[in-house]
Each structure stands twice: as C-alpha cells, then as structure tokens.
Scaffold this motif. Structure first.
Motif, PDB file in Angstrom:
ATOM      1  N   THR A 355       0.819  -1.213   0.000  1.00  0.00           N
ATOM      2  CA  THR A 355       0.000   0.000   0.000  1.00  0.00           C
ATOM      3  C   THR A 355       0.853   1.263   0.000  1.00  0.00           C
ATOM      4  N   THR A 380      -4.248  -3.643   5.017  1.00  0.00           N
ATOM      5  CA  THR A 380      -5.571  -3.013   4.972  1.00  0.00           C
ATOM      6  C   THR A 380      -5.492  -1.813   4.037  1.00  0.00           C
ATOM      7  N   ASP A 382      -7.915   1.021   3.822  1.00  0.00           N
ATOM      8  CA  ASP A 382      -8.728   2.215   4.087  1.00  0.00           C
ATOM      9  C   ASP A 382      -7.937   3.499   3.903  1.00  0.00           C
ATOM     10  N   GLY A 383      -6.744   3.564   4.474  1.00  0.00           N
ATOM     11  CA  GLY A 383      -5.949   4.781   4.348  1.00  0.00           C
ATOM     12  C   GLY A 383      -5.567   5.071   2.918  1.00  0.00           C
ATOM     13  N   ALA A 386      -8.831   6.184   1.015  1.00  0.00           N
ATOM     14  CA  ALA A 386      -9.289   7.497   1.467  1.00  0.00           C
ATOM     15  C   ALA A 386      -8.399   8.603   0.924  1.00  0.00           C
ATOM     16  N   GLU A 407     -14.206  -3.263  -0.464  1.00  0.00           N
ATOM     17  CA  GLU A 407     -14.865  -2.811   0.771  1.00  0.00           C
ATOM     18  C   GLU A 407     -14.360  -1.436   1.204  1.00  0.00           C
ATOM     19  N   ALA A 408     -13.058  -1.194   1.043  1.00  0.00           N
ATOM     20  CA  ALA A 408     -12.516   0.132   1.368  1.00  0.00           C
ATOM     21  C   ALA A 408     -13.071   1.194   0.429  1.00  0.00           C
ATOM     22  N   ARG A 411     -16.516   2.199   1.486  1.00  0.00           N
ATOM     23  CA  ARG A 411     -16.510   3.080   2.662  1.00  0.00           C
ATOM     24  C   ARG A 411     -16.037   4.497   2.331  1.00  0.00           C
ATOM     25  N   HIS A 412     -15.027   4.617   1.468  1.00  0.00           N
ATOM     26  CA  HIS A 412     -14.340   5.904   1.319  1.00  0.00           C
ATOM     27  C   HIS A 412     -14.488   6.547  -0.058  1.00  0.00           C
TER      28      HIS A 412
END
Length: 477
Positions: A355, A380, A382-383, A386, A407-408, A411-412
């Motif tokens: 990532t 993961t 998410d960061g 986002a 999924e991330a 969410r973002h």
C-alpha cells in the motif's frame, strides 16, 4: 541474535572453522563456496528437498561441502558459526539452538562486511520500505558520473560477496539493504546511510512494527559522515536520533519542499543542497532540475534527493549529480509509461506490491483509472483509498484479495465506479485493461499499481507488468 563470540569487524580467519550455512539459493550457495574456499568446514542445511535444491546440493558436494536437505531446523554438532540466508525468520528452531549454544548468527551482509580487505571500499547504504533499488541505482549512476569506480550491490546488480572478494577494485559501493539483511548484520558500519521511508511491511517476519523499524535503523549504526533521513517521515528521523554514530556524523534530511539548513530539497523546479555547502544557513547549491529525474513523480524525486545526499556526503560535485540523474534509466515496471491510446496514458507500476508504494504511485497522477488487487499480505486499504479517492475516475479490481479493496472503496469512495473481475486466468489482465479503457476519458491515466503481491495470478510482479503492457499494445493495435 547479536554477534555472539565474534565481535571484531575486520577480516576473519575461517580456516578450520565449522560453519553452518542456513539455506541454499541466491545467498547460501555463494556463501558456502566462499567459506569452503577460505578453508572452513562447511555444512549447508536447507528446509526444501526439491529438484532445484538437489541440483545445488550436488554442485556443492562435488567441492567437498556437506549438504543436509529437508532438515533446516537442526544445528549440526560442533557448529561455531551460522551464516543464514536473509529470509530465514529469527524464530527458526535452528537459531534458538545456536543461541543456547552461544553460536553467533550472521547474514550474507555480515559475512561480506567481515571479508573486506584492509583497503576496502566504503559503503553508502540505502534501506526503506520502498524505493531502495531505484535510489541505489541512481546513486551508482551519480558516483560513476563523478569518475568513481563503483557498483550497485546488495539485492541488485553485483552480489556483495563478489564485490568484496573479487579482483575488481572499487572506490565506493552503493549498497541496497533489506530489513532482513540488516537484522543479521550486527557489525556493519557504513560511511553514510539513508532510510527512505517506513511503512508496515514484513511484519510477519519481524513480529512488530517496532522490531521492523529497529532493524531498518541498524543501517545508521556507526555511520561516519551522514545519516540521511526523510523529512516527511518522522519515523526515519527518530531512527537517526537513536543511532550510535561516530563523532561528527551529521543528520541530513531530504524534502520535496524548500530545504532548511542541513537538508536537500526542491526550489522552483531545482534540486538544491543546503547540507554540503559552506555557510549552509545562507547558501544553497543547485544540483539538477526536476526534469532531470525520470520519471519526475514525487516519490521518485525523493529517491533522487536521497541518492544525491549520499553522493554529496562522499564528496561528489554538483555536476555529477545532474549528469548521473540524466544518465539513469529506470527499471521496468516502476511507474513506466507504456503508451498513450486515444488520449489516455497507460502506466505500469506493477512493482507497487504494497500500500505504501501504491500510495506514492497514485499521488503522481490525476485523474486515474486504477487497476488494483492481488495478494494483500495482511494489508488493509482504508488509508490508501481514502487518500486517493478524489483522484479516482474508476477502479478495476483483480486478484484473490480484491474484496478487501472493494470494501474500502465502498466506505471511502462510494461514488467511484468499480469493476470487479472474478477471474484469474491468463486473459484477466486483458479484460482489466479493456474495462479501464471503457472507464477512462482523454487526459486520464490508467494506472496499474496493484498494492498487492502478484503470486495469486502471476509468477512475479514482472510477469504481471508484462501482461499489462501486452494488453495495452493490443488496445492500440
């Protein structure tokens, strides 16, 4: 594991010593040969017993080396030194047995360091989560432009053992070091070193982020001239503060902004040095233009600044920094422009296997149709998502762990269209590129920056990048 009974960092006499080499492969076989040639009684232990291992074993046994296949956990009786392949995890039973017996454990880097002669070339060392290979190759190009005899060594180019035991003489070595290698190199002392960045990686091997960072920080131990850190990554500066260096060694930062004194940075498209100049509080030395860095993506400019800092620490003139960067050719599959098709740029960054690397790649373009996915290795997303959401035109997901990225995105970046390809055959990349073409508009960049490893669908990241490039060529055919 420390260095056990052996504490000197000078050349060591191996005659008659009983040495166990842990692991065949790219480091184990050369280490066994070198040690045998120096008069040691060498036993190689290896976990695997496949066809390749048997062929390597036969080659070594013909020289007089003992090889034990399928038994990498047992310490041979009488061993007084273990030399391990860097990938072997510290919690292996072999190492626990060595510790109980008071037997030191070295890696291939430690062995190379101990084998240096009295007039050995100093090492300029580079580590970090991402960018090591590019930075070391840039550094070697700059050193060569200064007329110095050098080589890019470590995980790339010439092997470290060959560099220190071969007949070729070097003025200085540009050395790439992984966290694994640094873990097993207790007496390494570089002329100067850089930690480019720190992000979670290989935590299954190190056990924690703190242990991973500590092993990276070993590169600064005993530095003589400069500890080069990333001003945008506080963790790298913290490692400098914690290092035990020689008197007079300086902390030198690099930044994509205007540099403070004792830093290198960028001013109006110019790479400048405010560290290795007289009266650095008031003066700066121009080194090169941003356009001399290829490709001029932000993270690659940071790599160039780190390479320049190490070269300047070694006394290289500013003109050599410029000439070396101009002569440098990036490796394939590292933010490589493949082609423009119907006004859309297609960029291959298959080397972005985590990532942190993908974040740097995504920050280099806008707007983007992103091709991502593969083996997440516990990551993961998410960061990453986002931070990139505002740049995304669309996303095409491939690979086994693509649901984690999807999924991330939900969410973002819920407004970004996502194509989820549930296939892993050889034609999957072609379909991914075709779907990306459908989502893209003129002026966009279709970016392969998977943020994942490749082995679920491809042999390695190189094969993945080649599949992407071939698919792009088929678009333009």
């Amino acid at each position: 594991m420390g260095s056990g009974q052996v504490t000197s960092s000078g050349p060591t006499d191996f005659t008659g010593r009983r040495i166990t080499v842990a692991g065949l492969g790219v480091s184990g076989v050369p280490a066994a040969k070198v040690l045998h040639g120096l008069g040691a009684h060498v036993t190689v232990v290896n976990d695997g017993d496949d066809e390749r291992a048997r062929a390597q074993a036969a080659e070594l046994e013909a020289l007089g080396v003992t090889v034990r296949l399928g038994d990498g956990d047992t310490l041979p009786e009488g061993t007084d030194l273990v030399v391990t392949a860097p990938g072997w995890k510290p919690d292996k039973p072999l190492f626990a047995a060595a510790e109980r017996a008071g037997v030191p454990v070295w890696g291939d880097v430690e062995l190379a360091w101990r084998l240096r002669g009295p007039d050995a070339a100093p090492w300029l060392a580079v580590t970090g989560t991402n960018g090591k290979t590019t930075t070391v190759r840039m550094l070697a190009a700059i050193l060569q432009a200064a007329g110095l005899r050098t080589a890019a060594v470590g995980n790339i180019g010439v092997s470290l053992l060959d560099a220190v035991t071969g007949e070729e003489k070097y003025d200085v070595l540009a050395v790439e070091l992984s966290s694994y290698q640094l873990h097993w190199a207790p007496s390494l002392r570089a002329h100067s070193a850089a930690v480019l960045n720190l992000a979670p990686d290989h935590l299954d091997w190190h056990g924690s982020m703190a242990a991973y960072a500590a092993d990276k920080g070993r590169v600064y131990e005993g530095n003589r001239v400069a500890c080069v850190y990333n001003a945008a990554d506080r963790a790298t500066e913290d490692l400098v503060r914690e290092a035990d260096v020689e008197e007079g060694c300086r902390a030198v930062g690099f930044t994509l902004g205007t540099p403070a004194p004792s830093q290198l940075g960028v001013v109006e498209g110019i790479l400048v040095d405010r560290a290795f100049v007289e009266d650095r509080h008031h003066n700066a030395q121009e080194l090169a233009e941003v356009s001399d860095v290829r490709p001029p993506a932000p993270h690659n400019i940071a790599n160039a600044l780190a390479a320049a800092a190490l070269a300047r620490a070694f006394g290289v003139p500013a003109s050599a920094v410029r000439d070396g960067l101009r002569a440098f050719t990036p490796d394939a599959h590292r933010i490589a422009h493949v082609a423009d098709v119907d006004g859309v740029a297609y960029v291959d960054d298959s080397k972005a296997t985590n990532t942190h690397a993908a974040e740097a790649s995504l920050a280099s373009y806008d707007p983007i149709v992103w091709i991502a996915g593969g083996l997440a290795k516990g990551a993961t997303f998410d960061g990453l998502v986002a931070g990139a959401a505002g740049r995304l035109r669309g996303v095409v997901l491939i690979g086994r762990d693509r649901a984690l990225i999807r999924e991330a995105l939900t969410r973002h970046a819920p407004e970004v269209p996502v194509v989820d390809l549930d296939r892993a055959d050889t034609g999957a990349m072609l379909q991914a590129v075709q779907e990306a073409q459908r989502l893209a508009r003129p002026g966009d960049t279709v970016l392969l920056a998977p943020a994942c490893a490749s082995m679920d669908m491809f042999t390695n990241y190189i094969r993945r990048g080649e599949a992407f490039a071939q698919a792009v060529r088929e678009l333009g055919a």
